[in-house]
Design a protein around this motif. Structure first.
Motif, PDB file in Angstrom:
ATOM      1  N   GLY A 181       0.804  -1.212   0.000  1.00  0.00           N
ATOM      2  CA  GLY A 181       0.000   0.000   0.000  1.00  0.00           C
ATOM      3  C   GLY A 181       0.842   1.268   0.000  1.00  0.00           C
ATOM      4  N   LEU A 182       0.148   2.375   0.172  1.00  0.00           N
ATOM      5  CA  LEU A 182       0.836   3.654   0.222  1.00  0.00           C
ATOM      6  C   LEU A 182       1.767   3.749   1.428  1.00  0.00           C
ATOM      7  CD1 LEU A 182      -2.070   6.082  -0.777  1.00  0.00           C
ATOM      8  CD2 LEU A 182      -0.148   5.327  -2.189  1.00  0.00           C
ATOM      9  N   VAL A 183       1.421   3.029   2.498  1.00  0.00           N
ATOM     10  CA  VAL A 183       2.281   3.039   3.680  1.00  0.00           C
ATOM     11  C   VAL A 183       3.661   2.480   3.338  1.00  0.00           C
ATOM     12  CG1 VAL A 183       2.563   2.159   6.021  1.00  0.00           C
ATOM     13  CG2 VAL A 183       0.298   2.851   5.212  1.00  0.00           C
ATOM     14  N   GLY A 184       3.693   1.355   2.656  1.00  0.00           N
ATOM     15  CA  GLY A 184       4.977   0.781   2.251  1.00  0.00           C
ATOM     16  C   GLY A 184       5.730   1.670   1.280  1.00  0.00           C
ATOM     17  N   GLY A 185       5.000   2.318   0.362  1.00  0.00           N
ATOM     18  CA  GLY A 185       5.656   3.222  -0.579  1.00  0.00           C
ATOM     19  C   GLY A 185       6.284   4.411   0.118  1.00  0.00           C
ATOM     20  N   PHE A 186       5.585   4.986   1.095  1.00  0.00           N
ATOM     21  CA  PHE A 186       6.139   6.122   1.840  1.00  0.00           C
ATOM     22  C   PHE A 186       7.336   5.703   2.686  1.00  0.00           C
ATOM     23  CE2 PHE A 186       1.928   8.251   1.239  1.00  0.00           C
ATOM     24  CZ  PHE A 186       2.424   9.372   0.582  1.00  0.00           C
ATOM     25  N   ILE A 187       7.316   4.476   3.199  1.00  0.00           N
ATOM     26  CA  ILE A 187       8.458   3.999   3.982  1.00  0.00           C
ATOM     27  C   ILE A 187       9.703   3.886   3.112  1.00  0.00           C
ATOM     28  CG2 ILE A 187       9.377   1.999   5.224  1.00  0.00           C
ATOM     29  CD1 ILE A 187       6.582   1.565   6.372  1.00  0.00           C
ATOM     30  N   VAL A 188       9.551   3.338   1.905  1.00  0.00           N
ATOM     31  CA  VAL A 188      10.695   3.213   0.996  1.00  0.00           C
ATOM     32  C   VAL A 188      11.213   4.583   0.594  1.00  0.00           C
ATOM     33  CG1 VAL A 188      11.440   2.365  -1.255  1.00  0.00           C
ATOM     34  CG2 VAL A 188       9.934   0.962   0.158  1.00  0.00           C
ATOM     35  N   ALA A 189      10.294   5.495   0.257  1.00  0.00           N
ATOM     36  CA  ALA A 189      10.719   6.851  -0.104  1.00  0.00           C
ATOM     37  C   ALA A 189      11.368   7.562   1.082  1.00  0.00           C
ATOM     38  CB  ALA A 189       9.524   7.656  -0.615  1.00  0.00           C
ATOM     39  N   GLY A 190      10.841   7.331   2.289  1.00  0.00           N
ATOM     40  CA  GLY A 190      11.426   7.949   3.473  1.00  0.00           C
ATOM     41  C   GLY A 190      12.833   7.479   3.753  1.00  0.00           C
ATOM     42  N   CYS A 191      13.122   6.221   3.450  1.00  0.00           N
ATOM     43  CA  CYS A 191      14.482   5.707   3.659  1.00  0.00           C
ATOM     44  C   CYS A 191      15.497   6.464   2.809  1.00  0.00           C
ATOM     45  CB  CYS A 191      14.537   4.220   3.344  1.00  0.00           C
ATOM     46  SG  CYS A 191      13.624   3.175   4.517  1.00  0.00           S
ATOM     47  N   PHE A 192      15.147   6.760   1.578  1.00  0.00           N
ATOM     48  CA  PHE A 192      16.071   7.500   0.713  1.00  0.00           C
ATOM     49  C   PHE A 192      16.127   8.977   1.095  1.00  0.00           C
ATOM     50  CE2 PHE A 192      15.286   3.701  -1.804  1.00  0.00           C
ATOM     51  CZ  PHE A 192      16.564   3.407  -2.255  1.00  0.00           C
ATOM     52  N   LEU A 193      15.051   9.522   1.632  1.00  0.00           N
ATOM     53  CA  LEU A 193      15.117  10.889   2.160  1.00  0.00           C
ATOM     54  C   LEU A 193      16.044  10.954   3.370  1.00  0.00           C
ATOM     55  CD1 LEU A 193      11.388  12.045   1.889  1.00  0.00           C
ATOM     56  CD2 LEU A 193      13.326  12.781   0.480  1.00  0.00           C
ATOM     57  N   ILE A 194      16.015   9.926   4.208  1.00  0.00           N
ATOM     58  CA  ILE A 194      16.930   9.868   5.346  1.00  0.00           C
ATOM     59  C   ILE A 194      18.375   9.772   4.862  1.00  0.00           C
ATOM     60  CG2 ILE A 194      17.645   8.453   7.314  1.00  0.00           C
ATOM     61  CD1 ILE A 194      14.697   7.729   7.706  1.00  0.00           C
ATOM     62  N   LEU A 195      18.592   9.016   3.780  1.00  0.00           N
ATOM     63  CA  LEU A 195      19.934   8.916   3.211  1.00  0.00           C
ATOM     64  C   LEU A 195      20.442  10.286   2.763  1.00  0.00           C
ATOM     65  CD1 LEU A 195      22.371   7.336   2.110  1.00  0.00           C
ATOM     66  CD2 LEU A 195      21.047   6.951   0.014  1.00  0.00           C
ATOM     67  N   VAL A 196      19.585  11.060   2.095  1.00  0.00           N
ATOM     68  CA  VAL A 196      19.978  12.404   1.658  1.00  0.00           C
ATOM     69  C   VAL A 196      20.270  13.297   2.864  1.00  0.00           C
ATOM     70  CG1 VAL A 196      19.216  14.464   0.418  1.00  0.00           C
ATOM     71  CG2 VAL A 196      18.711  12.206  -0.500  1.00  0.00           C
ATOM     72  N   PHE A 197      19.430  13.195   3.895  1.00  0.00           N
ATOM     73  CA  PHE A 197      19.636  14.004   5.099  1.00  0.00           C
ATOM     74  C   PHE A 197      20.953  13.650   5.780  1.00  0.00           C
ATOM     75  CE2 PHE A 197      19.154  14.332   9.736  1.00  0.00           C
ATOM     76  CZ  PHE A 197      18.985  15.705   9.849  1.00  0.00           C
ATOM     77  N   ARG A 198      21.260  12.371   5.864  1.00  0.00           N
ATOM     78  CA  ARG A 198      22.517  11.948   6.492  1.00  0.00           C
ATOM     79  C   ARG A 198      23.727  12.430   5.687  1.00  0.00           C
ATOM     80  NH1 ARG A 198      23.727  11.018  11.241  1.00  0.00           N
ATOM     81  NH2 ARG A 198      25.462   9.742  10.491  1.00  0.00           N
ATOM     82  N   CYS A 199      23.621  12.391   4.369  1.00  0.00           N
ATOM     83  CA  CYS A 199      24.733  12.887   3.544  1.00  0.00           C
ATOM     84  C   CYS A 199      24.906  14.392   3.720  1.00  0.00           C
ATOM     85  CB  CYS A 199      24.486  12.537   2.083  1.00  0.00           C
ATOM     86  SG  CYS A 199      24.606  10.765   1.724  1.00  0.00           S
ATOM     87  N   LEU A 200      23.812  15.129   3.837  1.00  0.00           N
ATOM     88  CA  LEU A 200      23.907  16.564   4.106  1.00  0.00           C
ATOM     89  C   LEU A 200      24.560  16.822   5.461  1.00  0.00           C
ATOM     90  CD1 LEU A 200      20.449  17.868   2.818  1.00  0.00           C
ATOM     91  CD2 LEU A 200      22.697  18.305   1.815  1.00  0.00           C
TER      92      LEU A 200
END
Length: 207
Positions: A54-73
């Motif tokens: 569902g959308l919950v799983g999709g947002f979790i996957v997208a959130g993981c890559f947003l966290i990756l960008v935040f950590r790199c920043l």
């Protein structure tokens, strides 16, 4: 479910998978569009994730890559050297951008490009190269943390080190410097002054 003659068969099946997934999905392994969607485990893995989780799983996957960008920043901000910061930011942005492009293709926002989601899509070479990239990012992050701990430890040592100050602080030092000379110094100065003030005797010529 057939091609409409415009060559959008893949996007059509992907939209069906996203639409039938709903909010919570059909459950793990209950996807039906994987039987009709070409490359369901690589190019269109995100559509299958939404269909099953569902959308919950999709947002979790997208959130993981947003966290990756935040950590790199965060690594860029805290890194003491520019080379490590640029390497970490370049690797993080390349993998995150690749993932977001795949998500855009799955939901019909972007044309079909063939990009996969790092560490999610099936593929041995892609998994190997992305693992190397994540290892480099983790190595740079560890180096930044060690440098930060060393700086904090140095500041603690400076704070704990005793400061040798005279009694009364800086004012006491100033008072010490402004003190008058002692008795021995006075006698020496008086003797020196007497010698200077003593009249010079003229030597009379011998007969």
């Amino acid at each position: 479910g057939k091609d409409d003659g415009t060559g959008n068969y893949q996007q059509l099946q992907s939209k069906i998978a996203v639409a039938t997934g709903g909010v919570f999905g059909k459950g793990p392994g209950n996807s039906t569009q994987r039987n009709y969607l070409p490359h369901p485990y690589s190019d269109f893995i995100f559509a299958i994730i939404i269909e099953e989780y569902g959308l919950v799983g999709g947002f979790i996957v997208a959130g993981c890559f947003l966290i990756l960008v935040f950590r790199c920043l965060k690594i860029v901000v805290e890194s003491p050297r520019a080379f490590g910061a640029l390497v970490a930011m370049g690797l993080g942005l390349s993998m995150s951008l690749q993932a977001f492009v795949n998500m855009g293709v799955a939901v019909g926002l972007l044309p079909v490009t063939g990009l996969t989601i790092p560490l999610v899509s099936m593929g041995g070479t892609s998994l190997f190269m992305n693992s190397i990239g994540f290892g480099i990012i983790l190595g740079i992050s560890k180096y930044v943390q060690e440098e930060k701990q060393q700086q904090e430890e140095a500041l603690r040592r400076r704070a704990r080190a005793p400061r040798h100050e005279p009694r009364g602080g800086p004012q006491g030092l100033h008072r010490r410097r402004a003190r008058r000379p002692g008795p021995a110094h006075r006698l020496a100065l008086r003797a020196f002054g007497r010698r200077l003030c003593r009249p010079h005797r003229r030597l009379s010529p011998r007969p």
